[in-house]
Scaffold this motif. Structure first.
Motif, PDB file in Angstrom:
ATOM      1  N   ARG A 100       0.847  -1.186   0.000  1.00  0.00           N
ATOM      2  CA  ARG A 100       0.000   0.000   0.000  1.00  0.00           C
ATOM      3  C   ARG A 100       0.885   1.239   0.000  1.00  0.00           C
ATOM      4  O   ARG A 100       1.775   1.377   0.845  1.00  0.00           O
ATOM      5  N   VAL A 101       0.645   2.145  -0.939  1.00  0.00           N
ATOM      6  CA  VAL A 101       1.395   3.388  -1.062  1.00  0.00           C
ATOM      7  C   VAL A 101       0.412   4.546  -0.985  1.00  0.00           C
ATOM      8  O   VAL A 101      -0.613   4.548  -1.682  1.00  0.00           O
ATOM      9  N   SER A 102       0.706   5.523  -0.146  1.00  0.00           N
ATOM     10  CA  SER A 102      -0.187   6.668   0.027  1.00  0.00           C
ATOM     11  C   SER A 102       0.615   7.957   0.008  1.00  0.00           C
ATOM     12  O   SER A 102       1.709   8.036   0.574  1.00  0.00           O
ATOM     13  N   PHE A 103       0.048   8.945  -0.662  1.00  0.00           N
ATOM     14  CA  PHE A 103       0.635  10.280  -0.684  1.00  0.00           C
ATOM     15  C   PHE A 103      -0.492  11.287  -0.580  1.00  0.00           C
ATOM     16  O   PHE A 103      -1.506  11.195  -1.286  1.00  0.00           O
ATOM     17  N   GLY A 104      -0.352  12.239   0.306  1.00  0.00           N
ATOM     18  CA  GLY A 104      -1.375  13.263   0.467  1.00  0.00           C
ATOM     19  C   GLY A 104      -0.786  14.559   0.981  1.00  0.00           C
ATOM     20  O   GLY A 104       0.224  14.561   1.695  1.00  0.00           O
ATOM     21  N   LYS A 105      -1.423  15.646   0.608  1.00  0.00           N
ATOM     22  CA  LYS A 105      -0.943  16.964   1.034  1.00  0.00           C
ATOM     23  C   LYS A 105      -2.141  17.892   1.149  1.00  0.00           C
ATOM     24  O   LYS A 105      -3.063  17.860   0.332  1.00  0.00           O
ATOM     25  N   THR A 106      -2.109  18.707   2.176  1.00  0.00           N
ATOM     26  CA  THR A 106      -3.157  19.689   2.413  1.00  0.00           C
ATOM     27  C   THR A 106      -2.526  21.054   2.623  1.00  0.00           C
ATOM     28  O   THR A 106      -1.547  21.188   3.357  1.00  0.00           O
ATOM     29  N   ASN A 107      -3.074  22.059   1.950  1.00  0.00           N
ATOM     30  CA  ASN A 107      -2.619  23.428   2.141  1.00  0.00           C
ATOM     31  C   ASN A 107      -3.818  24.351   2.035  1.00  0.00           C
ATOM     32  O   ASN A 107      -4.972  23.897   2.007  1.00  0.00           O
ATOM     33  N   SER A 108      -3.557  25.648   1.971  1.00  0.00           N
ATOM     34  CA  SER A 108      -4.655  26.617   1.951  1.00  0.00           C
ATOM     35  C   SER A 108      -5.503  26.505   0.694  1.00  0.00           C
ATOM     36  O   SER A 108      -6.673  26.892   0.691  1.00  0.00           O
ATOM     37  N   ALA A 109      -4.951  25.973  -0.386  1.00  0.00           N
ATOM     38  CA  ALA A 109      -5.700  25.847  -1.638  1.00  0.00           C
ATOM     39  C   ALA A 109      -6.602  24.628  -1.661  1.00  0.00           C
ATOM     40  O   ALA A 109      -7.531  24.556  -2.466  1.00  0.00           O
ATOM     41  N   GLY A 110      -6.353  23.639  -0.803  1.00  0.00           N
ATOM     42  CA  GLY A 110      -7.163  22.428  -0.791  1.00  0.00           C
ATOM     43  C   GLY A 110      -6.312  21.232  -0.412  1.00  0.00           C
ATOM     44  O   GLY A 110      -5.248  21.362   0.199  1.00  0.00           O
ATOM     45  N   SER A 111      -6.786  20.071  -0.758  1.00  0.00           N
ATOM     46  CA  SER A 111      -6.058  18.841  -0.458  1.00  0.00           C
ATOM     47  C   SER A 111      -6.101  17.928  -1.664  1.00  0.00           C
ATOM     48  O   SER A 111      -7.041  17.971  -2.466  1.00  0.00           O
ATOM     49  N   TYR A 112      -5.083  17.104  -1.787  1.00  0.00           N
ATOM     50  CA  TYR A 112      -5.042  16.132  -2.869  1.00  0.00           C
ATOM     51  C   TYR A 112      -4.199  14.955  -2.404  1.00  0.00           C
ATOM     52  O   TYR A 112      -3.368  15.058  -1.498  1.00  0.00           O
ATOM     53  N   GLY A 113      -4.462  13.816  -3.018  1.00  0.00           N
ATOM     54  CA  GLY A 113      -3.742  12.623  -2.627  1.00  0.00           C
ATOM     55  C   GLY A 113      -3.900  11.519  -3.644  1.00  0.00           C
ATOM     56  O   GLY A 113      -4.792  11.543  -4.502  1.00  0.00           O
ATOM     57  N   ILE A 114      -3.022  10.544  -3.572  1.00  0.00           N
ATOM     58  CA  ILE A 114      -3.066   9.360  -4.415  1.00  0.00           C
ATOM     59  C   ILE A 114      -2.653   8.171  -3.560  1.00  0.00           C
ATOM     60  O   ILE A 114      -1.750   8.272  -2.730  1.00  0.00           O
ATOM     61  N   SER A 115      -3.345   7.076  -3.733  1.00  0.00           N
ATOM     62  CA  SER A 115      -3.010   5.861  -2.995  1.00  0.00           C
ATOM     63  C   SER A 115      -3.185   4.667  -3.923  1.00  0.00           C
ATOM     64  O   SER A 115      -4.024   4.679  -4.829  1.00  0.00           O
ATOM     65  N   ALA A 116      -2.366   3.661  -3.705  1.00  0.00           N
ATOM     66  CA  ALA A 116      -2.391   2.459  -4.536  1.00  0.00           C
ATOM     67  C   ALA A 116      -2.280   1.236  -3.642  1.00  0.00           C
ATOM     68  O   ALA A 116      -1.647   1.278  -2.578  1.00  0.00           O
ATOM     69  N   TYR A 117      -2.906   0.155  -4.094  1.00  0.00           N
ATOM     70  CA  TYR A 117      -2.912  -1.089  -3.324  1.00  0.00           C
ATOM     71  C   TYR A 117      -2.719  -2.243  -4.308  1.00  0.00           C
ATOM     72  O   TYR A 117      -3.559  -2.492  -5.177  1.00  0.00           O
ATOM     73  N   TYR A 118      -1.595  -2.953  -4.170  1.00  0.00           N
ATOM     74  CA  TYR A 118      -1.264  -4.071  -5.049  1.00  0.00           C
ATOM     75  C   TYR A 118      -1.244  -5.355  -4.218  1.00  0.00           C
ATOM     76  O   TYR A 118      -0.677  -5.385  -3.121  1.00  0.00           O
ATOM     77  N   THR A 119      -1.848  -6.416  -4.744  1.00  0.00           N
ATOM     78  CA  THR A 119      -1.954  -7.670  -4.009  1.00  0.00           C
ATOM     79  C   THR A 119      -1.658  -8.839  -4.931  1.00  0.00           C
ATOM     80  O   THR A 119      -2.115  -8.868  -6.081  1.00  0.00           O
ATOM     81  N   ILE A 120      -0.914  -9.800  -4.420  1.00  0.00           N
ATOM     82  CA  ILE A 120      -0.715 -11.081  -5.092  1.00  0.00           C
ATOM     83  C   ILE A 120      -1.072 -12.177  -4.095  1.00  0.00           C
ATOM     84  O   ILE A 120      -0.643 -12.143  -2.941  1.00  0.00           O
ATOM     85  N   GLU A 121      -1.888 -13.107  -4.531  1.00  0.00           N
ATOM     86  CA  GLU A 121      -2.431 -14.140  -3.647  1.00  0.00           C
ATOM     87  C   GLU A 121      -2.258 -15.510  -4.291  1.00  0.00           C
ATOM     88  O   GLU A 121      -2.626 -15.714  -5.445  1.00  0.00           O
ATOM     89  N   LYS A 122      -1.704 -16.444  -3.529  1.00  0.00           N
ATOM     90  CA  LYS A 122      -1.503 -17.811  -4.001  1.00  0.00           C
ATOM     91  C   LYS A 122      -2.149 -18.769  -3.010  1.00  0.00           C
ATOM     92  O   LYS A 122      -1.920 -18.669  -1.805  1.00  0.00           O
ATOM     93  N   THR A 123      -2.938 -19.712  -3.529  1.00  0.00           N
ATOM     94  CA  THR A 123      -3.641 -20.674  -2.690  1.00  0.00           C
ATOM     95  C   THR A 123      -3.428 -22.077  -3.220  1.00  0.00           C
ATOM     96  O   THR A 123      -3.680 -22.335  -4.409  1.00  0.00           O
ATOM     97  N   ASN A 124      -2.977 -22.963  -2.381  1.00  0.00           N
ATOM     98  CA  ASN A 124      -2.883 -24.376  -2.707  1.00  0.00           C
ATOM     99  C   ASN A 124      -4.090 -25.102  -2.125  1.00  0.00           C
ATOM    100  O   ASN A 124      -4.537 -24.807  -1.017  1.00  0.00           O
TER     101      ASN A 124
END
Length: 737
Positions: free
Chosen positions: A485-509
């Motif tokens: 999970r990767v998250s980036f966010g910033k808030t200032n007087s103009a507003g807020s913005y952010g981006i987040s990503a979630y990568y998953t690999i799953e193996k089941t026997n």
């Protein structure tokens, strides 16, 4: 010297209130210090001869894993066009990729959110998106971010809402009315919601032209119900009580529903009456620096099925469940990187009973559940604690076990490493392993002599003997999952913005699945499908079975931004509109099952599930999905636009050599809200009202299904799939008090 120190200050007005007693002191102490500095300055202006007091502020730094990643203030909610807290929570959760975020209210876990979801949006002070470490301090684990809904300290309202939905083509009309009363005073709250909903019956001839129905094999009676008509009455109630340093929250909900379905003749009509009741009690508090929560839940459901009004063929089912959960969390000791924190959870299923019966069959089952979880969060490094700082580092270790009588025991462990190099940026790597250990006490096989299902070989519906129940010969599966999970966010007087990503690999026997009629499954497990000498399917065994191996990869990305225009754009606007901010929000979500392979047996080739549907209907699942929302609003109006797009897929399993294509509709929604408070500020009654118009599937987009060598089955006919034309909703909402 005046020294300010308070490690136990908990104030609703403090943004760090819900971060725990060991992380709230900085804001509180600085606030008091600023007040005292102002007082000292004023005294100096009145009398220069007075001596200045020396002020020493002692506080604790709020580290990156404690501070909110994002804060949504009440003014920003104007752009969401939401009426209730439940709608706001749903909108916020869509901005968080990966696992569903846990919901807390005023920093506390609740046994049920049903009554809180019905509260008006005006009751919200702000919403905080907290990091996963915030869940550790509440005994909730740390696998997903936390959404903290902060209610206003003082709020009262009596709200009435009426709405009507009308699909423009081949859909059922629906009407709903709701009355909500709420009173919030500090940490105390009482609320009550009563609602009623009705939906009209939808018959096949209202959806399909007669010629289309006649051309379909095994087509139903045109007068039969495609969707039953229904009437529902619901009651929700909640109460929160402050008990010294503890809090008790009670929630109850009840629903009475009646469905009516038409069949071939009036004598065959079916109806059902369902009564559902749920209740929960949550007690939470602190013992020194340790937090505890006790949650009790109970649920009861009973349904009576009626073949006709004289109840000649009565069927019924009922179920009841009850559980008790206890959790503790708190600091263990100070380490160079911060405070080592533990959390422990235990949940017990007090009772679970399910029964169903008619004039031929009576079945019942009961099971008991128990689960336990223990974890540690270990801070390794703290930003600024060394001369060569690399940011905040923390590790989480967790073990859990779940047992369900009559079927399985699941044990697993999880490790996670979180790194925040600078404020607003975080990386979290999670590795989880889960193993299933099966044990005895299985239910016996149950045979249903006359079950209707689709035969993909003969390409028609057939009636067969179906065997269900437990399979004592299953092998224990084990699963390994790695997530980033990767998250980036910033808030200032103009507003807020952010981006987040979630990568998953799953193996089941040895994955466990329920076999269904499809060509790949029948080829891999022919013993589960019995055919006569003519090749007609006469029996299917749908008890669970092991496949050999399964692997999945997925990616979710979310981008969000918000801001505001400082003032009403017209400088000549009335004084009461001056400074009225117009807020805007934009959110884009992208998700993709990058790959999914299922190998049914050791000697069979892996099936690319994304290209081949092994079920009996529908597409194989879109490779790409994009959802977006954009909103604009202030005290006068609100507007929100939404778009949902999915890539096309293939359809198999509908017959030998027959591969179709499925293209989902592009769904565009438009919500407009006129807030009469912006027009009639002098009228208190009118000023509290809202008029809303909502259009779902604005472009009247329809799914497209094509088979190059055969007719489309009735189950996959585009008119039998949602959406059904445009759906228009008109609602009026007013706060009566």
């Amino acid at each position: 010297m005046l020294s300010l120190r308070n490690d136990r200050i908990l104030s609703r007005d403090n943004p760090d209130y819900f971060l725990g007693s060991f992380a709230v002191t900085l804001h509180v102490e600085l606030t008091h210090a600023i007040s005292l500095l102002s007082a000292a300055s004023a005294a100096e202006d009145f009398g220069r001869g007075s001596s200045d007091p020396e002020i020493v502020v002692e506080g604790k730094r709020v580290t990156a894993d404690e501070a909110p990643m994002r804060v949504v203030h009440s003014s920003e909610l104007n752009a969401t066009v939401a009426d209730t807290i439940g709608e706001v929570i749903g909108s916020v959760q869509r901005t968080i990729p990966g696992q569903n975020a846990a919901i807390i209210v005023n920093g506390q876990r609740l046994g049920s959110l049903a009554d809180v979801n019905s509260l008006p949006v005006e009751a919200i002070e702000r919403i905080e998106i907290l990091p996963s470490s915030a869940g550790v301090r509440r005994g909730m684990g740390g696998s997903a971010p936390i959404v903290n809904v902060v209610l206003k300290g003082h709020f009262r309202s009596l709200t009435a809402t009426a709405e009507a939905r009308n699909p423009t083509d081949g859909g059922a009309d629906r009407q709903q009315v709701q009355l909500n009363a709420v009173s919030i005073r500090g940490d105390g709250r009482v609320n009550l919601t009563v609602s009623g909903r009705s939906q009209s019956d939808l018959s096949y001839y209202e959806r399909f032209a007669p010629a289309v129905l006649e051309a379909m094999p095994d087509a139903p009676n045109p007068n039969a119900s495609l969707m039953p008509g229904s009437t529902t009455l619901s009651l929700l109630a909640g109460k929160a009580i402050k008990l010294g340093r503890s809090q008790a929250v009670f929630s109850i909900s009840g629903t009475l529903a009646k469905d009516a379905r038409k069949l071939a003749t009036r004598a065959d009509n079916q109806s059902s009456d369902t009564l559902n009741a749920d209740g929960s009690a949550t007690f939470s508090g602190s013992l020194g620096t340790h937090f505890w929560t006790v949650i009790g839940k109970a649920s009861f459901t009973r349904t009576l099925y009626d073949a006709n009004k004289t109840r000649l063929n009565l069927e019924q089912s009922r179920s009841k469940t009850g559980s008790l959960a206890v959790n503790f969390a708190g600091p263990v000791l100070q380490v160079p990187g911060g405070t080592l924190t533990y959390y422990a959870n235990a949940e017990f299923g007090l009772f679970s009973l399910s029964e169903s019966q008619n004039d031929k069959i009576h079945s019942s089952s009961s099971r008991q559940l128990a689960s336990g979880q223990f974890g540690l969060e270990i801070p390794l490094l703290q930003r600024g604690s060394t001369r060569l700082s690399v940011g905040d580092f923390a590790m989480r270790l967790q073990g859990q076990v779940n047992r369900s009588s009559g079927s399985e025991t699941v044990a697993g462990y999880e490790t996670a490493i979180k790194w925040s190099p600078i404020s607003g940026i975080s990386f979290e790597l999670i590795s989880a392993h889960q193993a299933l250990a099966l044990f005895g006490d299985f239910t016996s096989a149950i045979v249903f002599p006359d079950t209707l299902l689709f035969d993909p070989v003969r390409e028609r519906n057939v009636r067969v003997r179906q065997v269900t129940g437990s399979n004592p010969n299953l092998d224990a599966p084990n699963q390994n999952q790695t997530s980033l999970r990767v998250s980036f966010g910033k808030t200032n007087s103009a507003g807020s913005y952010g981006i987040s990503a979630y990568y998953t690999i799953e193996k089941t026997n040895n994955p466990i699945f329920t076999p269904s009629p499809s060509l790949p499954i029948e080829q891999a497990f022919p013993q589960r499908f019995i055919r006569d000498s003519s090749g007609n399917l006469i029996e299917i065994d749908t008890r669970q079975i092991n496949a050999f191996r399964q692997q999945r990869r997925s990616l979710n990305i979310s981008l969000n931004a918000s801001g505001s225009f400082a003032q009403w754009p017209n400088r000549k606007s009335p004084p009461q509109r001056a400074g009225d901010p117009t807020t805007w929000t934009v959110n884009i979500n992208f998700s993709s099952p990058l790959s999914e392979y299922l190998q049914l047996t050791e000697n069979s080739s892996p099936i690319n599930v994304l290209d081949a549907q092994i079920g009996t209907s529908g597409g194989s699942g879109s490779r790409f999905q994009v959802g977006s929302q954009a909103g604009l609003g202030n005290s006068l109006f609100g507007a929100q636009w939404s778009l949902d797009w999915s890539s096309g897929t293939k359809i198999t399993g509908q017959g030998i050599g027959s591969i179709g294509s499925y293209r989902p509709p592009v769904r565009i929604g438009l919500d407009l809200q006129l807030r009469l408070a912006g027009l009639f500020r002098q009228s208190e009654k009118v000023g509290r009202s809202k008029l809303a118009l909502s259009v779902d599937n604005f472009l009247n987009s329809r799914p497209q299904v094509r088979f190059p060598d055969r007719q489309t089955p009735l189950s996959l006919n585009p008119k039998n799939l949602d959406p059904i034309g445009r759906t228009i909703k008109l609602s009026f909402r007013t706060i009566l008090h």
